[in-house]
Design a protein around this motif. Structure first.
Motif, short mmCIF file in Angstrom:
data_model
loop_
_atom_site.label_atom_id
_atom_site.label_comp_id
_atom_site.label_asym_id
_atom_site.label_seq_id
_atom_site.Cartn_x
_atom_site.Cartn_y
_atom_site.Cartn_z
N GLN A 105 0.84 -1.19 0.00
CA GLN A 105 0.00 0.00 0.00
C GLN A 105 0.88 1.25 0.00
O GLN A 105 1.93 1.27 0.63
N ARG B 198 -12.64 8.40 -5.08
CA ARG B 198 -11.80 7.20 -5.19
C ARG B 198 -11.50 6.82 -6.63
O ARG B 198 -10.39 6.39 -6.95
N LYS C 63 -7.80 6.62 -8.27
CA LYS C 63 -7.33 5.37 -8.87
C LYS C 63 -6.81 5.61 -10.29
O LYS C 63 -5.72 5.16 -10.64
N ALA D 245 -5.57 -1.96 -6.93
CA ALA D 245 -6.61 -2.88 -6.47
C ALA D 245 -7.70 -2.14 -5.70
O ALA D 245 -8.88 -2.41 -5.90
N ALA D 246 -7.31 -1.21 -4.82
CA ALA D 246 -8.30 -0.52 -3.99
C ALA D 246 -7.76 0.84 -3.55
O ALA D 246 -6.55 1.06 -3.53
N VAL D 247 -8.69 1.73 -3.21
CA VAL D 247 -8.33 3.06 -2.70
C VAL D 247 -9.18 3.34 -1.47
O VAL D 247 -10.39 3.17 -1.51
N ARG D 248 -8.53 3.74 -0.39
CA ARG D 248 -9.23 4.19 0.81
C ARG D 248 -8.87 5.65 1.04
O ARG D 248 -7.71 6.04 0.85
N VAL E 10 -3.52 3.75 -1.20
CA VAL E 10 -3.73 3.02 -2.45
C VAL E 10 -3.10 1.64 -2.33
O VAL E 10 -1.92 1.52 -2.03
N THR E 11 -3.90 0.60 -2.54
CA THR E 11 -3.41 -0.77 -2.53
C THR E 11 -3.15 -1.19 -3.97
O THR E 11 -4.05 -1.12 -4.82
#
Length: 96
Positions: free
Chosen positions: A26, A37, A41, A53-56, A82-83
């Motif tokens: 991350q 998000r 991304k 893969a993912a955003v928090r 950001v993952t």
């Protein structure tokens, strides 16, 4: 239209983010407060040429600081974690 470099302002390099990078793949960035998000991304994928893969996201409140009798407040800002997909790396962070 907002440019990608206007969305991602700067990377965050702390001890905690270094552990997150090594353990969970991350990365942390300071981003525009209005960005969502999906925009974050897209911006990270285009700027660094990686798959996300993912955003928090989280809103960070600015700290109140005092210097003598003068009291001020730092600005509020937005943080994005950001993952990346497995196997993806960003060379910019590897040297740090």
């Amino acid at each position: 239209m907002i440019q990608y470099y206007d969305i991602v302002k700067r990377p965050l390099m702390t001890e905690k983010t270094t552990i997150q990078k090594e353990t969970f793949n991350q990365l942390s960035f300071e981003v525009d407060r209005k960005a969502n998000r999906v925009e974050i991304k897209r911006a990270v994928e285009k700027i660094f040429d990686v798959r996300v893969a993912a955003v928090r996201t989280m809103q960070i409140k600015g700290k109140v600081k005092q210097r003598g009798r003068i009291i001020g407040k730092r600005k509020d800002w937005k943080k994005a974690i950001v993952t990346l997909m497995p196997g993806e790396r960003i060379g910019f962070f590897e040297g740090a």
